[in-house]
Design a protein around this motif. Structure first.
Motif, short mmCIF file in Angstrom:
data_model
loop_
_atom_site.label_atom_id
_atom_site.label_comp_id
_atom_site.label_asym_id
_atom_site.label_seq_id
_atom_site.Cartn_x
_atom_site.Cartn_y
_atom_site.Cartn_z
N GLY A 9 0.71 -1.37 -0.11
CA GLY A 9 0.06 0.37 -0.21
C GLY A 9 0.90 1.09 -0.55
O GLY A 9 2.47 1.17 -0.51
N GLY A 10 0.28 2.27 0.35
CA GLY A 10 0.90 3.67 0.81
C GLY A 10 2.50 3.29 1.38
O GLY A 10 3.08 4.07 1.59
N ALA A 11 2.32 3.03 2.53
CA ALA A 11 3.31 2.90 3.80
C ALA A 11 4.23 1.37 3.92
O ALA A 11 5.14 1.48 4.83
N THR A 12 3.36 0.14 3.88
CA THR A 12 4.04 -1.09 3.35
C THR A 12 3.88 -2.06 3.21
O THR A 12 2.90 -1.98 1.89
N ILE A 13 4.61 -3.09 3.25
CA ILE A 13 4.27 -3.85 2.46
C ILE A 13 4.05 -5.16 3.53
O ILE A 13 4.52 -5.28 4.86
N ASN A 14 3.21 -6.17 3.14
CA ASN A 14 2.58 -7.12 3.79
C ASN A 14 2.64 -8.40 3.40
O ASN A 14 1.38 -7.90 1.95
N ILE A 15 3.20 -9.13 3.89
CA ILE A 15 3.37 -10.29 2.98
C ILE A 15 3.47 -12.01 3.53
O ILE A 15 3.58 -11.59 5.16
N THR A 16 2.14 -12.52 3.62
CA THR A 16 0.84 -13.76 4.14
C THR A 16 1.42 -14.85 3.55
O THR A 16 1.55 -14.62 2.13
N ALA A 17 2.57 -16.41 3.90
CA ALA A 17 2.00 -17.16 2.79
C ALA A 17 1.62 -18.42 3.92
O ALA A 17 1.44 -17.66 5.05
N PHE A 18 0.40 -18.91 3.54
CA PHE A 18 -0.78 -19.75 3.69
C PHE A 18 -1.57 -20.90 2.79
O PHE A 18 -0.52 -20.97 1.70
N LYS A 19 -1.57 -21.94 3.66
CA LYS A 19 -2.45 -23.03 2.97
C LYS A 19 -3.68 -22.98 3.59
O LYS A 19 -4.43 -22.14 5.07
N LEU A 20 -4.36 -23.53 2.53
CA LEU A 20 -6.29 -23.46 2.95
C LEU A 20 -6.75 -25.07 3.07
O LEU A 20 -6.42 -25.67 2.18
N LYS A 21 -7.39 -24.66 4.16
CA LYS A 21 -7.78 -26.86 4.17
C LYS A 21 -10.04 -25.49 4.17
O LYS A 21 -10.20 -24.94 4.56
N VAL A 22 -10.58 -26.54 2.92
CA VAL A 22 -11.94 -25.68 2.66
C VAL A 22 -13.13 -27.16 3.36
O VAL A 22 -13.17 -28.02 2.41
N LEU A 38 1.87 -20.08 7.44
CA LEU A 38 3.26 -20.70 7.35
C LEU A 38 4.29 -19.26 7.98
O LEU A 38 5.23 -19.84 8.30
N ALA A 39 3.75 -18.36 7.40
CA ALA A 39 4.76 -17.38 7.47
C ALA A 39 4.21 -16.07 7.35
O ALA A 39 3.51 -15.75 6.60
N LYS A 40 4.65 -14.75 7.76
CA LYS A 40 3.78 -13.80 7.36
C LYS A 40 5.43 -12.33 7.78
O LYS A 40 6.52 -12.74 9.10
N ILE A 41 5.48 -11.62 6.66
CA ILE A 41 6.62 -10.37 7.01
C ILE A 41 5.58 -9.55 6.33
O ILE A 41 5.11 -9.17 5.56
N GLY A 42 6.29 -8.13 7.84
CA GLY A 42 6.03 -6.63 7.05
C GLY A 42 7.25 -5.44 7.63
O GLY A 42 8.32 -6.26 7.62
N TYR A 43 7.01 -5.27 5.61
CA TYR A 43 7.95 -3.98 6.04
C TYR A 43 7.49 -2.45 5.69
O TYR A 43 6.65 -2.22 5.34
N CYS A 252 -3.07 -11.24 12.39
CA CYS A 252 -3.17 -11.79 13.73
C CYS A 252 -2.19 -12.76 14.06
O CYS A 252 -1.41 -12.32 15.16
N TRP A 253 -1.64 -13.47 13.60
CA TRP A 253 -0.37 -14.73 13.63
C TRP A 253 0.94 -13.57 13.95
O TRP A 253 1.64 -14.16 14.77
N PHE A 254 0.93 -12.38 13.19
CA PHE A 254 2.41 -12.05 13.36
C PHE A 254 2.51 -11.28 14.74
O PHE A 254 3.26 -11.08 15.32
#
Length: 301
Positions: A9-22, A38-43, A252-254
């Motif tokens: 977005g305007g000020a941050t990068i947020n990246i989330t790696a995940f798996k789904l089960k529906v 699985l992982a979460k990063i914020g810059y 939330c995980w982060f």
């Protein structure tokens, strides 16, 4: 398969790696979605940094630099003078580059030598430089650009326009950090997980030239295969809510695994809170309301 949401977005990068089960009910409707993060990063890199890179690019144009050198001939103090000049005219500069950025991201861009080339709303280069002349005229600075530019100058100016998407300033202030953020996320994904990634882009800043290229390069350089997401579909029906669920779960995980959340701006543009599910009726509990002012720093959980 691993899903990655890359949100810029305007000020941050947020990246989330995940798996789904529906889980589906007996009518084949979505009953429950399980998101395993699985992982979460914020810059703290985003559109604001693109603005800054564009300003640095403009101030390094030969005509601009020559005009400023004439005002401040002491070469050892020129960089300091340029910085002060940018601070003095910050508001008008930001207004200009944000319009320029919008022109760039809202127009189709052909690829040249593997890199995307911006096409400006002001299509011809002479007009583009005319806008810069008018901008600096407001600052009391005259640029040595004639009304009718020579073919050689136009060719040089055209190269400058092409560099808007991949200039040394974009690489230094934005693109390198984009690569680093993705790389850090990938290193946090266990080796036992799939090497196939479904990539989901979110946020307007990802539309700027070469942002997606850098994300793709980081993923493929770490021996993952990547496909850009074309929508979550349950029995052929797209369900966009799953993306929001994934991003929220990742955030939330982060938050749970870090002792603080860093906020690098002086005003909050949206309300921050949580949903209390302990009662029969879910209730949103605000922690910080939109418009709140605070000093840049850390809010400890």
């Amino acid at each position: 398969k691993i899903f990655i949401v890359y949100d810029m977005g305007g000020a941050t990068i947020n990246i989330t790696a995940f798996k789904l089960k529906v889980d589906l009910d007996r009518h084949n409707n979505v009953d429950r979605v399980y998101v395993t993060t699985l992982a979460k990063i914020g810059y703290t890199i985003g559109g604001d940094d693109i603005d800054f890179a564009l300003i640095q690019f403009i101030y390094r144009l030969p005509s601009v630099r020559q005009a400023l050198e004439a005002i401040k001939p002491e070469s050892d103090k020129l960089e300091e003078f340029i910085l002060e000049h940018q601070k003095l005219h910050k508001d008008k500069l930001l207004e200009f580059v944000r319009e320029l950025k919008l022109d760039i991201i809202t127009h189709k861009r052909p690829k040249r030598n593997g890199e995307e080339t911006p096409i400006l709303k002001i299509q011809d280069v002479e007009t583009f430089y005319g806008h810069i002349v008018e901008l600096f005229k407001k600052f009391g600075v005259s640029l040595a650009i004639k009304c009718k530019l020579s073919e050689a100058y136009l060719n040089s100016a055209n190269r400058d326009c092409e560099q808007l998407g991949g200039s040394m300033y974009m690489k230094a202030y934005v693109l390198n950090q984009v690569y680093d953020a993705v790389e850090e996320l990938l290193k946090a994904i266990p080796d036992t997980e799939s090497r196939n990634i479904e990539l989901i882009y979110s946020g307007r800043s990802v539309l700027y030239p070469n942002i997606k290229n850098m994300v793709d390069d980081a993923i493929t350089n770490h021996n993952f295969t990547v496909n850009e997401w074309d929508g979550f579909k349950i029995n052929g029906i797209e369900d966009p809510e799953l993306v929001k669920t994934a991003v929220a779960k990742g955030a939330c995980w982060f938050g749970m695994y870090n002792s603080h959340v860093r906020l690098d701006h002086s005003i909050l543009t949206t309300t921050l809170g949580f949903i209390d599910t302990n009662n029969a009726r879910e209730v949103f509990v605000p922690l910080l309301t939109a418009g709140s002012h605070f000093k840049s720093g850390c809010l400890h959980s």
